[in-house]
Design a protein around this motif. Sequence first.
Motif, mmCIF file in Angstrom:
data_model
loop_
_atom_site.group_PDB
_atom_site.id
_atom_site.type_symbol
_atom_site.label_atom_id
_atom_site.label_comp_id
_atom_site.label_asym_id
_atom_site.label_seq_id
_atom_site.Cartn_x
_atom_site.Cartn_y
_atom_site.Cartn_z
ATOM 1 N N LEU A 82 40.446 36.554 39.362
ATOM 2 C CA LEU A 82 40.808 37.897 38.898
ATOM 3 C C LEU A 82 42.316 38.047 38.749
ATOM 4 C CD1 LEU A 82 38.316 40.015 41.027
ATOM 5 C CD2 LEU A 82 38.334 39.804 38.527
ATOM 6 N N ARG A 87 46.025 39.671 31.386
ATOM 7 C CA ARG A 87 45.797 41.117 31.457
ATOM 8 C C ARG A 87 44.939 41.646 30.306
ATOM 9 N NH1 ARG A 87 48.154 42.253 35.813
ATOM 10 N NH2 ARG A 87 50.360 42.079 36.280
ATOM 11 N N ARG A 90 39.193 41.908 29.582
ATOM 12 C CA ARG A 90 38.476 43.010 30.229
ATOM 13 C C ARG A 90 37.556 42.418 31.280
ATOM 14 N NH1 ARG A 90 39.191 48.034 27.372
ATOM 15 N NH2 ARG A 90 38.014 48.701 29.167
ATOM 16 N N VAL A 91 37.412 43.089 32.409
ATOM 17 C CA VAL A 91 36.669 42.556 33.546
ATOM 18 C C VAL A 91 35.531 43.496 33.930
ATOM 19 C CG1 VAL A 91 36.855 41.933 35.980
ATOM 20 C CG2 VAL A 91 38.701 41.347 34.423
ATOM 21 N N LEU A 108 41.290 46.761 41.778
ATOM 22 C CA LEU A 108 41.189 46.150 40.459
ATOM 23 C C LEU A 108 42.052 46.898 39.437
ATOM 24 C CD1 LEU A 108 39.748 43.739 39.188
ATOM 25 C CD2 LEU A 108 37.904 45.283 38.551
ATOM 26 N N ARG A 112 44.943 44.903 37.566
ATOM 27 C CA ARG A 112 44.850 44.721 36.116
ATOM 28 C C ARG A 112 45.730 45.701 35.352
ATOM 29 N NH1 ARG A 112 43.280 40.218 35.012
ATOM 30 N NH2 ARG A 112 42.583 40.903 32.992
ATOM 31 N N GLN A 113 46.312 46.689 36.059
ATOM 32 C CA GLN A 113 47.165 47.718 35.470
ATOM 33 C C GLN A 113 46.459 48.442 34.326
ATOM 34 O OE1 GLN A 113 50.937 45.875 34.584
ATOM 35 N NE2 GLN A 113 51.444 45.683 36.742
ATOM 36 N N THR A 114 45.220 48.798 34.612
ATOM 37 C CA THR A 114 44.414 49.541 33.655
ATOM 38 C C THR A 114 43.382 50.350 34.437
ATOM 39 O OG1 THR A 114 43.080 49.330 31.633
ATOM 40 C CG2 THR A 114 42.710 47.692 33.332
ATOM 41 N N CYS A 116 40.021 51.701 35.996
ATOM 42 C CA CYS A 116 38.790 51.001 36.365
ATOM 43 C C CYS A 116 37.721 52.048 36.671
ATOM 44 C CB CYS A 116 39.035 50.116 37.592
ATOM 45 S SG CYS A 116 37.586 49.205 38.124
#
Length: 132
Positions: A82, A87, A90-91, A108, A112-114, A116
């Motif tokens: 992870l 980056r 998408r996870v 997360l 990931r700086q997004t 979640c």
Amino acid sequence: PLKALSNQKYRELGRIFPGEIGLLTGDHSAEPQAGCLVLTTEVLRSMLYRGSELVREVRWAVFDEAHLLGSPSRGWVIEEALILLPRAVRVVLLSATIPNGAALAGWLAMLRQTPCELVHSAARPVPLRHYV
């Protein structure tokens, strides 16, 4: 996922999407150029460390059995994968038994700086049974 789970998912997805699914485990490779690959977390981690050309094409990574993040024997492999994923990837993390979903989603999102999104459902297609 573990090798057996990877093989199972490869067969299941292959029936739904014939000719479009590949498999990469430590022991076996099938259709490695397919648009959708099923692989063990260890193989993904190794590819990330090696800077594999294939990883640069990944747009989505789905991790099954995400509750293993807390496992001393396997959690670090998932965590490293992870952390190392680009980056732009998408996870999605899947687990039927994760006890700390909100905390994991927060970690997360920070990693990931997004944003979640945590999706929770109490419905279980297969009942959970406890044996003593």
